[in-house]
Write a protein that holds these residues in place. Structure first.
Motif, PDB file in Angstrom:
ATOM      1  N   ASP A   1     -15.798  93.413  35.215  1.00 29.35           N
ATOM      2  CA  ASP A   1     -14.678  94.240  34.811  1.00 29.35           C
ATOM      3  C   ASP A   1     -13.457  93.976  35.681  1.00 29.35           C
ATOM      4  O   ASP A   1     -12.321  94.032  35.235  1.00 29.35           O
TER       5      ASP A   1
ATOM      6  N   ASP B   1     -16.424  96.030  24.842  1.00 30.79           N
ATOM      7  CA  ASP B   1     -17.307  97.187  24.666  1.00 30.79           C
ATOM      8  C   ASP B   1     -18.722  96.725  24.339  1.00 30.79           C
ATOM      9  O   ASP B   1     -19.706  97.360  24.733  1.00 30.79           O
TER      10      ASP B   1
ATOM     11  N   ARG C   1     -20.426  95.703  27.571  1.00 27.06           N
ATOM     12  CA  ARG C   1     -20.762  96.858  28.394  1.00 27.06           C
ATOM     13  C   ARG C   1     -21.968  97.609  27.815  1.00 27.06           C
ATOM     14  O   ARG C   1     -22.867  98.034  28.553  1.00 27.06           O
TER      15      ARG C   1
ATOM     16  N   ALA D   1     -24.391 105.381  35.128  1.00 27.14           N
ATOM     17  CA  ALA D   1     -23.005 105.804  35.325  1.00 27.14           C
ATOM     18  C   ALA D   1     -22.618 105.715  36.800  1.00 27.14           C
ATOM     19  O   ALA D   1     -21.534 105.251  37.154  1.00 27.14           O
TER      20      ALA D   1
ATOM     21  N   THR E   1     -22.406 101.884  37.946  1.00 25.00           N
ATOM     22  CA  THR E   1     -21.349 101.061  37.353  1.00 25.00           C
ATOM     23  C   THR E   1     -19.971 101.709  37.400  1.00 25.00           C
ATOM     24  O   THR E   1     -18.973 101.053  37.101  1.00 25.00           O
TER      25      THR E   1
ATOM     26  N   ALA F   1     -19.027 104.019  35.396  1.00 24.22           N
ATOM     27  CA  ALA F   1     -18.660 104.458  34.047  1.00 24.22           C
ATOM     28  C   ALA F   1     -18.877 105.962  33.917  1.00 24.22           C
ATOM     29  O   ALA F   1     -19.622 106.573  34.684  1.00 24.22           O
ATOM     30  N   LYS F   2     -18.227 106.563  32.937  1.00 27.83           N
ATOM     31  CA  LYS F   2     -18.446 107.975  32.677  1.00 27.83           C
ATOM     32  C   LYS F   2     -19.807 108.162  32.011  1.00 27.83           C
ATOM     33  O   LYS F   2     -20.229 107.341  31.198  1.00 27.83           O
TER      34      LYS F   2
ATOM     35  N   THR G   1     -19.721 107.990  28.304  1.00 27.01           N
ATOM     36  CA  THR G   1     -19.584 106.628  27.796  1.00 27.01           C
ATOM     37  C   THR G   1     -20.931 105.925  27.773  1.00 27.01           C
ATOM     38  O   THR G   1     -21.267 105.214  26.817  1.00 27.01           O
ATOM     39  N   VAL G   2     -21.711 106.110  28.831  1.00 31.13           N
ATOM     40  CA  VAL G   2     -23.040 105.498  28.894  1.00 31.13           C
ATOM     41  C   VAL G   2     -23.929 106.047  27.781  1.00 31.13           C
ATOM     42  O   VAL G   2     -24.600 105.284  27.069  1.00 31.13           O
TER      43      VAL G   2
END
Length: 476
Positions: free
Chosen positions: A93, A100, A103, A121, A124, A126-127, A130-131
């Motif tokens: 990233d 997407d 990911r 999450a 990485t 990430a939210k 999102t996961v």
């Protein structure tokens, strides 16, 4: 321990990688060919003694492609598979944004290794939402294919949401391809249709369980002249009102307020000996009248869906770190031209304003928000004004376009909102002058703050003018 070695890139092993599509563009290959690999690749020694790439898949492949004999490699102690994948997500990233699809695939691989969504999450960055969304998409073949074909994760999640509804998925795919800006409106309309169909099916089952026949024709329309009638319009031979027990059928529809409406009917009230007070209806609907009725029904459904999408957009707008460009000018112009609507936002809809700001609609909610030490005053003022405008809209708005509704919707469009077809009936009918036009026309004057100015900027400017005037008076 880390050791820097010069290794033939052709001998490096590339294991499963989070990037599904390795983009070796011409510029990148040309740079590697001319300068070689400057940033060392990171690898570890496997059980076979060979070097396995942890980070630097693109650099390794480009070095092989351009026939580099040796490249610098940091050889490190072996990492766990889960840590390796997680670190690749972060590294990739930073170097070149993952798609997407990439990911989602990475999150999927991590989940197969037993890593929970919360841990993914955390590893990485990430939210968690999102996961969760990515894992749902990856578990559905149709949604995964949509993601691989270029849909965003949010769009693919909607495809997963409609799993099993082929018609809905086809429609969503068409919109994503031909009019991606309208995707959210189409998705919400499909959700509403699905909810409506489920409620009507439930009501139908209940009516049939009572032994009644479900009829398609709505006898409540003014032009109906058949043998059926609503039991509420009928009386017994003694003049007494009928009850549900006197019904032998029912019509199931959708009310103006957006609720299931069950109309109980007697299919042959004359034969049953009932009476119907009042004059009989006469005349048939013309084809134009029928078409107009269909348009009203369709536009009302479209309006309901658009309202949900529009409110979600406003909530996201107010969550941003800064107020949108031209917000202060919009507030000022709204106060001048649509004062009643602005006033309603504060006097009648402060609870809804709190909802737009992420709280709940309850007594004192807006007070709690505005009294915080970290309160964003410009955003809070904007929320109150937007609440007034939003609450001024209804299903009647598209049939009776007003300058107030047009002013509001045009401004949302300037801020990035995609108007649905039913909303453009308002903006196309009324004043289509956007806030951007107003900003351009007034930019040469000093009567209003420039776009993007905050209340703090205005206050500072006033203080500077006062200081200048004071200095000038002292000098005189």
């Amino acid at each position: 321990m880390t050791v820097l070695e010069m290794i033939d890139p052709a001998t490096l092993t590339i294991d499963a990688n989070v990037r599904a599509d390795v983009q070796l563009d011409k510029a990148f290959l040309a740079s590697i060919k001319e300068h070689g690999v400057i940033q060392p690749v990171v690898a570890h020694r496997g059980e076979d003694g060979g070097a396995h790439v942890l980070y630097g898949q693109r650099r390794t492949l480009a070095a092989v492609e351009t026939k580099q004999s040796l490249i610098p490699v940091y050889v490190v102690d072996s990492l766990t598979e889960a840590d390796r994948l997680a670190k690749q997500v972060v590294e990739n990233d930073h170097r070149q944004a993952l798609t997407d699809h990439d990911r989602a695939e990475a999150f999927h691989q991590l989940s197969l290794l037993g890593v929970s969504a919360t841990q993914i999450a955390r590893k990485t960055g990430a939210k968690k939402a999102t996961v969760d969304s990515a894992l749902k998409v990856r578990a559905n073949d149709t949604a995964t294919a949509a993601l691989a074909n270029g849909m965003t994760l949010e769009m693919a999640a909607v495809i997963e949401e409609f799993h099993g509804d082929e018609d809905a998925i086809v429609k969503l795919e068409q919109v994503a391809d031909q009019n991606p800006q309208g995707f959210d409106h189409t998705a919400q309309r499909l959700r509403d249709d699905r909810t409506r169909a489920a409620l009507i099916a439930e009501a139908t089952a209940e009516v049939e369980a009572q032994g009644l026949t479900v009829v398609d024709e709505d006898v409540s329309y003014w032009d109906y002249k058949g043998a059926m009638a609503r039991i509420t319009d009928l009386r017994t031979s003694e003049g007494e009102p009928l009850t549900v027990e006197d019904a032998d059928a029912a019509h199931i529809g959708w009310s103006y307020l957006g609720e299931v409406r069950v109309t109980y009917i007697n299919t042959d009230w004359k034969a049953a000996g009932f009476t119907k007070p009042g004059a009989a209806r006469s005349g048939k609907m013309t084809e134009e009248e029928k078409a107009e009725r269909r348009t009203v029904i369709e536009n009302n459904k479209a309006w309901d869906a658009a309202t949900i999408v529009r409110i979600e957009f406003v909530q996201k707008l107010l969550k941003a770190k800064t107020t949108p460009k031209g917000a202060l000018k919009f507030v000022a112009q709204s106060m001048g031209s649509h004062g009643y609507t602005v006033a309603d936002g504060l006097s009648k809809h402060s609870g809804f304003a709190a909802e737009l700001l992420g709280a709940t609609d309850e007594y004192g909610a807006l007070t709690a928000i505005t009294s915080k030490a970290t309160a964003k005053h410009e955003t809070n003022v904007l929320a109150v004004v937007l609440a007034g405008f939003e609450k001024s809209l209804s299903r009647a708005s598209w049939r009776n376009p007003s300058s107030t509704a047009s002013h509001y919707l045009n401004q949302l469009a300037v801020w990035g909102y995609t108007l649905s077809d039913v909303e453009t009936l308002i903006t196309d009918h009324g004043n289509t002058e956007t806030q951007e036009t107003v900003n351009t026309e007034t930019s040469s004057t000093n009567e209003a703050p420039t776009p993007g100015e905050t209340f703090e900027d205005v206050r500072t400017g006033e203080e500077e003018l006062i200081a200048e005037e004071t200095g000038y008076a002292d000098a005189s």
